[in-house]
Write an enzyme that holds these catalytic residues in place. Structure first.
Site, short mmCIF file in Angstrom:
data_model
loop_
_atom_site.label_atom_id
_atom_site.label_comp_id
_atom_site.label_asym_id
_atom_site.label_seq_id
_atom_site.Cartn_x
_atom_site.Cartn_y
_atom_site.Cartn_z
N ARG A 91 0.72 -1.28 -0.05
CA ARG A 91 -0.05 0.11 -0.05
C ARG A 91 0.92 1.25 0.10
NH1 ARG A 91 -4.64 -1.39 2.35
NH2 ARG A 91 -3.53 -2.63 3.86
N TYR A 92 1.87 1.16 0.72
CA TYR A 92 2.79 2.44 0.95
C TYR A 92 4.09 1.95 0.25
CZ TYR A 92 -0.36 3.66 4.71
OH TYR A 92 -1.43 3.89 5.58
N ARG A 95 6.89 -0.06 2.39
CA ARG A 95 6.71 -1.14 3.48
C ARG A 95 5.68 -2.04 2.59
NH1 ARG A 95 3.51 3.25 6.77
NH2 ARG A 95 4.78 4.40 5.26
N CYS A 104 -5.60 -18.18 13.36
CA CYS A 104 -5.22 -17.31 14.43
C CYS A 104 -5.27 -18.13 15.61
CB CYS A 104 -6.04 -16.03 14.48
SG CYS A 104 -6.06 -15.09 13.11
N CYS A 108 -11.19 -12.85 16.79
CA CYS A 108 -11.57 -11.66 17.36
C CYS A 108 -13.03 -11.30 16.69
CB CYS A 108 -10.62 -10.73 17.34
SG CYS A 108 -8.98 -11.04 18.03
N CYS A 111 -12.78 -8.49 13.93
CA CYS A 111 -11.62 -8.59 13.12
C CYS A 111 -12.15 -7.87 11.63
CB CYS A 111 -11.29 -10.25 12.77
SG CYS A 111 -9.85 -10.16 11.68
N ARG A 113 -10.19 -8.81 9.11
CA ARG A 113 -10.10 -9.68 7.73
C ARG A 113 -10.88 -11.03 8.24
NH1 ARG A 113 -3.94 -8.44 8.34
NH2 ARG A 113 -3.86 -6.71 6.98
N ASP A 274 -13.15 -0.90 12.40
CA ASP A 274 -13.35 -0.82 10.73
C ASP A 274 -14.66 -1.39 10.41
OD1 ASP A 274 -10.53 -0.15 10.07
OD2 ASP A 274 -9.92 -2.19 10.82
N ASP A 311 -8.19 3.30 9.45
CA ASP A 311 -8.06 2.79 8.31
C ASP A 311 -9.06 3.42 7.16
OD1 ASP A 311 -5.83 1.31 7.06
OD2 ASP A 311 -6.13 0.26 9.39
N LYS A 318 -4.08 4.85 6.40
CA LYS A 318 -4.41 5.13 7.61
C LYS A 318 -4.38 6.81 7.89
CE LYS A 318 -2.85 1.09 10.20
NZ LYS A 318 -2.67 0.43 9.14
S1 SF4 Z 1 -7.87 -9.42 14.70
FE1 SF4 Z 1 -8.25 -10.91 13.03
S2 SF4 Z 1 -6.35 -11.30 12.54
FE2 SF4 Z 1 -5.94 -10.60 14.34
S3 SF4 Z 1 -6.03 -12.26 15.85
FE3 SF4 Z 1 -8.09 -11.42 15.74
S4 SF4 Z 1 -8.84 -12.71 14.25
FE4 SF4 Z 1 -6.86 -12.93 13.88
#
Ligand code: SF4
Length: 356
Positions: A91-92, A95, A104, A108, A111, A113, A274, A311, A318
């Site tokens: 994206r940048y 990096r 994972c 979460c 999340c 993603r 997000d 974001d 960001k």
């Molecule tokens: S935020 Fe998403 S990518 Fe990060 S640990 Fe939690 S579930 Fe996994």
């Protein structure tokens, strides 16, 4: 003694008393859409008698996740639009993200993603895809920093991580490797001496960014895991997500930020939630976030303060969105500003000469 198991799926959570039995059908629908995993370390922090428990709110699925809003997206920060090949997000100019893992230790509920990670996919980037991603990094001489993310890269074996770090160590233009992880709080026992050694790339600076959202996550085991990393010479930063009902009050954020600094983890970013699908119930407003940052300004030192970040949807990167403390003030005799102190007092800068 066998290690307690990770809870996977709604039935598991209901059977353990971590989710109400009357919600099983709805939670199964959620679990069919978004991955569920709750490690024993984090499950032990949940008070099942508290329907608003801040740890449960982060990891135990909720029926509200079935409510997908029109402005939410499966790729809210635009990873795909900036991905030239599998495993890389560029994206940048200076990096790249290198997405090593698709899984994972915990999932979460907020999340960003959530539609890209979880069981049912490969655990990690294939050997061929990793080789292509490393070749891309070698060919792009502007890449100064490689950010290992995913998924959570620290669920991978020390051997696998050592191989990746060795491959990055021989790329002259890469100077910094940053690793984003939730493992020190979610499964602290994975931060073994062998894994810590594997994270060091000869001649490069390795940073580890811990993802933690509530002070209760900083258990003695999590603190020991962080100490193991820092004592090995790996500087640590943190990122947190501002979450409704989890950390959206000044006292909780203060305790989290102080706890992180005590662990030698410098608070780095506080992310605004997000627009990930099914997460509206966990988001605050930006005005609430700015008010919290303003409250923290007077409560904790600069060492404890993260930048409040958004974001920008669509992959535009960001932007810092914290409150402003300075504004221009018209003056006939040069540039002047009005600046606000931590008690809300307002002052002219420069103050000017009395009688001038
Ligand atoms: S935020 Fe998403 S990518 Fe990060 S640990 Fe939690 S579930 Fe996994």
């Amino acid at each position: 003694m066998p290690r307690a198991k990770t809870y996977r799926g709604a039935a598991d959570l209901v059977a353990a008393g971590l989710a109400p039995s009357g919600t099983l059908r709805e939670l199964e629908q959620v679990a069919a859409r978004y991955a569920v995993a709750l490690t024993p370390d984090l499950a032990a922090l949940i008070d099942p008698a508290d329907p608003r428990d801040p740890i449960a709110r982060q990891f135990v699925p909720a029926a509200a996740e079935l409510d997908r809003r029109a402005d939410e997206s499966g790729d809210p920060i635009g990873d795909d639009a900036n991905s030239p090949l599998e495993g890389i997000v560029h994206r940048y100019p200076d990096r790249v993200l290198l997405k090593l893992a698709y899984v994972c230790a915990v999932y979460c509920r907020f999340c960003f993603r959530r539609e890209m990670v979880g069981p049912g996919r490969r655990r990690a980037l294939s050997g061929a895809a990793l080789a292509a991603a490393l070749a891309y990094i070698r060919e792009h001489r502007d890449i100064w920093e490689v950010i290992l993310t995913g998924g959570d890269p620290l669920v991978l074996s020390a051997r696998r991580l050592r191989e990746v770090m060795a491959a990055l160590a021989v790329v002259d233009h890469v100077r910094v490797v940053r690793i984003h992880t939730r493992v020190p709080v979610a499964a602290a026992e994975l931060i073994t001496p062998a894994l810590v050694r594997a994270l060091k790339a000869a001649g490069k600076a390795t940073y580890v960014v811990l993802h933690a959202n509530h002070p209760r996550e900083l258990t003695p085991a999590a603190r020991t895991a962080c100490a193991r990393l820092v004592d090995a010479g790996i500087p640590m930063l943190s990122q947190s997500v501002l979450l409704r009902g989890v950390n959206d009050d000044a006292a909780t954020l203060e305790a989290l930020l102080r706890g992180l600094v005590e662990c030698r983890v410098k608070p780095y970013y506080l992310h605004h939630g997000d627009l990930a699908p099914g997460t509206a119930h966990l988001r605050t407003s930006i005005a609430q976030g700015q008010a919290l940052i303003r409250a923290l300004q007077g409560r904790v030192s600069g060492l404890c303060q993260p930048a409040y970040m958004l974001d920008i949807p669509g992959g535009h990167g960001k932007a810092p969105i914290g409150p402003g403390y300075i504004r221009p003030r018209p003056a006939a005799d040069g540039e002047r500003f009005e600046v606000e102190d931590f008690k809300g007092g307002r002052h002219v800068y420069p103050p000017g000469v009395a009688g001038a």
